[in-house]
Design a protein around this motif. Structure first.
Motif, mmCIF file in Angstrom:
data_model
loop_
_atom_site.group_PDB
_atom_site.id
_atom_site.type_symbol
_atom_site.label_atom_id
_atom_site.label_comp_id
_atom_site.label_asym_id
_atom_site.label_seq_id
_atom_site.Cartn_x
_atom_site.Cartn_y
_atom_site.Cartn_z
ATOM 1 N N ARG A 1 0.837 -1.208 0.000
ATOM 2 C CA ARG A 1 0.000 0.000 0.000
ATOM 3 C C ARG A 1 0.866 1.250 0.000
ATOM 4 N NH1 ARG A 1 -5.248 0.961 3.001
ATOM 5 N NH2 ARG A 1 -6.694 -0.501 2.056
ATOM 6 N N ALA A 2 1.886 1.257 0.856
ATOM 7 C CA ALA A 2 2.764 2.422 0.950
ATOM 8 C C ALA A 2 3.559 2.620 -0.333
ATOM 9 C CB ALA A 2 3.714 2.261 2.138
ATOM 10 N N ALA A 3 3.932 1.517 -0.991
ATOM 11 C CA ALA A 3 4.697 1.624 -2.234
ATOM 12 C C ALA A 3 3.857 2.201 -3.360
ATOM 13 C CB ALA A 3 5.229 0.241 -2.635
ATOM 14 N N ARG A 4 2.564 1.847 -3.389
ATOM 15 C CA ARG A 4 1.693 2.331 -4.462
ATOM 16 C C ARG A 4 1.209 3.744 -4.207
ATOM 17 N NH1 ARG A 4 -0.856 -2.494 -3.564
ATOM 18 N NH2 ARG A 4 -2.684 -1.381 -2.822
ATOM 19 N N ARG A 5 0.874 4.044 -2.908
ATOM 20 C CA ARG A 5 0.314 5.352 -2.582
ATOM 21 C C ARG A 5 1.041 5.901 -1.358
ATOM 22 N NH1 ARG A 5 -4.223 1.947 -3.183
ATOM 23 N NH2 ARG A 5 -4.503 1.893 -0.919
ATOM 24 N N PRO A 6 2.296 6.262 -1.507
ATOM 25 C CA PRO A 6 3.086 6.642 -0.328
ATOM 26 C C PRO A 6 2.491 7.786 0.485
ATOM 27 C CG PRO A 6 4.184 7.274 -2.376
ATOM 28 C CD PRO A 6 3.063 6.361 -2.752
ATOM 29 N N ALA A 7 2.037 8.819 -0.169
ATOM 30 C CA ALA A 7 1.507 9.970 0.571
ATOM 31 C C ALA A 7 0.188 9.618 1.252
ATOM 32 C CB ALA A 7 1.312 11.149 -0.369
ATOM 33 N N ALA A 8 -0.707 8.981 0.495
ATOM 34 C CA ALA A 8 -2.025 8.633 1.041
ATOM 35 C C ALA A 8 -1.903 7.605 2.161
ATOM 36 C CB ALA A 8 -2.929 8.092 -0.064
ATOM 37 N N SER A 9 -1.007 6.609 1.973
ATOM 38 C CA SER A 9 -0.876 5.553 2.973
ATOM 39 C C SER A 9 -0.311 6.082 4.273
ATOM 40 C CB SER A 9 0.010 4.421 2.421
ATOM 41 O OG SER A 9 -0.621 3.792 1.334
ATOM 42 N N SER A 10 0.706 6.938 4.164
ATOM 43 C CA SER A 10 1.311 7.464 5.380
ATOM 44 C C SER A 10 0.341 8.360 6.138
ATOM 45 C CB SER A 10 2.586 8.235 5.025
ATOM 46 O OG SER A 10 2.279 9.340 4.177
ATOM 47 N N ALA A 11 -0.547 9.019 5.415
ATOM 48 C CA ALA A 11 -1.519 9.887 6.071
ATOM 49 C C ALA A 11 -2.672 9.097 6.668
ATOM 50 C CB ALA A 11 -2.057 10.912 5.068
ATOM 51 N N ALA A 12 -2.971 7.907 6.121
ATOM 52 C CA ALA A 12 -4.148 7.154 6.531
ATOM 53 C C ALA A 12 -3.891 6.249 7.732
ATOM 54 C CB ALA A 12 -4.661 6.325 5.359
ATOM 55 N N PHE A 13 -2.705 5.631 7.811
ATOM 56 C CA PHE A 13 -2.467 4.622 8.835
ATOM 57 C C PHE A 13 -1.117 4.793 9.519
ATOM 58 C CE2 PHE A 13 -5.558 2.394 6.128
ATOM 59 C CZ PHE A 13 -6.457 1.978 7.103
ATOM 60 N N HIS A 14 -1.117 4.387 10.781
ATOM 61 C CA HIS A 14 0.127 4.213 11.531
ATOM 62 C C HIS A 14 0.296 2.706 11.753
ATOM 63 C CE1 HIS A 14 3.288 4.542 14.489
ATOM 64 N NE2 HIS A 14 2.550 3.900 15.383
ATOM 65 N N VAL A 15 1.439 2.165 11.335
ATOM 66 C CA VAL A 15 1.694 0.731 11.417
ATOM 67 C C VAL A 15 2.777 0.487 12.458
ATOM 68 C CG1 VAL A 15 2.405 -1.326 10.143
ATOM 69 C CG2 VAL A 15 1.059 0.444 8.999
ATOM 70 N N PHE A 16 2.591 -0.529 13.285
ATOM 71 C CA PHE A 16 3.583 -0.815 14.320
ATOM 72 C C PHE A 16 3.749 -2.326 14.498
ATOM 73 C CE2 PHE A 16 -0.569 -0.283 16.318
ATOM 74 C CZ PHE A 16 -0.678 -1.422 17.106
ATOM 75 N N GLU A 17 4.921 -2.719 14.971
ATOM 76 C CA GLU A 17 5.175 -4.124 15.270
ATOM 77 C C GLU A 17 4.386 -4.528 16.511
ATOM 78 O OE1 GLU A 17 6.819 -6.229 13.419
ATOM 79 O OE2 GLU A 17 7.426 -4.690 11.952
ATOM 80 N N LEU A 18 3.941 -5.760 16.538
ATOM 81 C CA LEU A 18 3.158 -6.239 17.674
ATOM 82 C C LEU A 18 4.018 -6.295 18.935
ATOM 83 C CD1 LEU A 18 1.203 -9.160 15.969
ATOM 84 C CD2 LEU A 18 0.446 -6.808 16.347
ATOM 85 N N PRO A 19 3.443 -6.035 20.104
ATOM 86 C CA PRO A 19 4.219 -6.038 21.350
ATOM 87 C C PRO A 19 4.457 -7.437 21.916
ATOM 88 C CG PRO A 19 1.958 -5.445 21.816
ATOM 89 C CD PRO A 19 2.056 -5.575 20.319
ATOM 90 N N VAL A 20 3.977 -8.470 21.208
ATOM 91 C CA VAL A 20 4.200 -9.855 21.634
ATOM 92 C C VAL A 20 4.779 -10.642 20.464
ATOM 93 C CG1 VAL A 20 2.408 -9.898 23.410
ATOM 94 C CG2 VAL A 20 1.799 -10.414 21.041
ATOM 95 N N PRO A 21 5.592 -11.663 20.743
ATOM 96 C CA PRO A 21 6.200 -12.434 19.652
ATOM 97 C C PRO A 21 5.180 -13.349 18.976
ATOM 98 C CG PRO A 21 6.770 -13.393 21.765
ATOM 99 C CD PRO A 21 6.045 -12.119 22.074
ATOM 100 N N THR A 22 5.218 -13.386 17.656
ATOM 101 C CA THR A 22 4.398 -14.315 16.878
ATOM 102 C C THR A 22 5.261 -14.888 15.762
ATOM 103 O OG1 THR A 22 3.609 -12.508 15.454
ATOM 104 C CG2 THR A 22 2.215 -13.116 17.330
ATOM 105 N N ALA A 23 4.954 -16.096 15.357
ATOM 106 C CA ALA A 23 5.746 -16.764 14.327
ATOM 107 C C ALA A 23 5.507 -16.128 12.961
ATOM 108 C CB ALA A 23 5.386 -18.243 14.276
#
Length: 311
Positions: free
Chosen positions: A258-280
């Motif tokens: 999403r960020a690669a296709r619409r960098p400006a729109a994606s960065s304005a729409a969502f904040h993405v973060f790594e999960l605070p717990v380990p998952t495979a």
């Protein structure tokens, strides 16, 4: 008794696969009236109606259901007999529809790039993306599906595909959290597990199952997240998160694309973060039936899928 017109076999296969005169006519590049006449000839040849109306749709008769698998095998065998093993089709003129069973997240992340790559080589080839309502190898075995893309090792996924199905890993992925830009967590690069469970959550599941590995990891910390919505796809989860304070659990690959296709729109729409717990990590794989292993056009499509996903 005169020999049957074997040209009807191709039309029979198209009609039984599409269960629609209009769909079969599009597949074969014929007019609807020509396909209707062909259906009449097939009914006479087989002694069965084959397709009958049920409301606004057409459905296969029991005899047609029995013929469907046999016709697909006969057409594939005929193509194999009449095509040199080393021959490569003329992609500039190739007319063929490939059916891929994938989830909505894959279509959003990779669909446009894959279509562009395919049509650059073969402008008359079309891709038909179908949802994966159930996990079974039947669509690959009977030819209704050319390729399936899914998570290797997921319960009900490749474990139910059967030992003969070919599997090739495409890429490794993992899940991340996504919230709207104005969300209270949007200023936190790495929210704690306590902060993570302080908000409602939306998860995607074809079967309506809410809890999973994230919940198991949280339980080890004596924490529990409140899943307030379960939706059928990752794009649907993002849609809800974008207009609420819900946290969406989505694949990292989807947000990256999403960020690669619409960098400006994606960065304005969502904040993405790594999960605070380990998952495979998960492995997204390509699956096909060995019947199509040596088909040149099928090999060409598999190379494109692999290239698009790995790039």
């Amino acid at each position: 008794m005169p020999d049957p017109d074997l040209n009807l076999l191709i039309a029979l296969d198209a009609l039984l696969c599409e269960a629609s005169v209009a769909g079969a006519s599009r597949r074969l590049g014929l007019s609807a009236s020509a396909m209707s006449r062909t259906l009449s000839r097939l009914r006479e040849a087989t002694g069965d109606p084959l397709l009958v109306r049920a409301g606004r749709q057409m459905v296969l008769t029991p005899h047609a259901e029995q013929l469907r698998l046999r016709s697909r095998g006969a057409v594939d065998e005929a193509r194999s007999l009449l095509t040199p093993a080393t021959a490569s089709p003329d992609f500039a003129t190739l007319r063929r529809t490939f059916t891929l069973r994938v989830n909505d997240g894959f279509v959003e992340a990779f669909g446009a790039t894959l279509i562009a790559a395919v049509t650059r080589d073969a402008p008359f080839v079309s891709l038909r993306f179908l949802p994966k309502a159930e996990k079974t190898a039947a669509p690959l075995r009977d030819g209704r599906t050319d390729l399936e893309i899914g998570v290797l090792g997921e319960v009900g996924e490749t474990s139910n595909m059967g030992p003969e199905i070919r599997v090739q890993a495409l890429f490794r992925d993992h899940f991340v959290g996504a919230v709207r830009a104005g969300h209270p967590l949007a200023t936190e690069a790495a929210p704690s597990a306590e902060r993570y469970v302080a908000f409602g959550h939306v998860v995607a599941s074809r079967h309506g199952n809410g809890e999973g590995p994230v919940d198991n990891a949280l339980a080890a910390l004596r924490l529990h997240r409140d899943i307030v919505a379960v939706v059928p796809s990752f794009p649907a989860a993002l849609s809800l998160a974008q207009t609420s304070d819900l946290i969406a659990l989505v694949p990292a690959s989807l947000m990256t694309q999403r960020a690669a296709r619409r960098p400006a729109a994606s960065s304005a729409a969502f904040h993405v973060f790594e999960l605070p717990v380990p998952t495979a990590q998960i492995t997204v794989s390509l699956m096909w039936h060995p019947r199509m292993e040596a088909d040149p056009a099928h090999r060409w499509l598999r190379r494109h899928v692999l290239s698009v996903c790995r790039n």
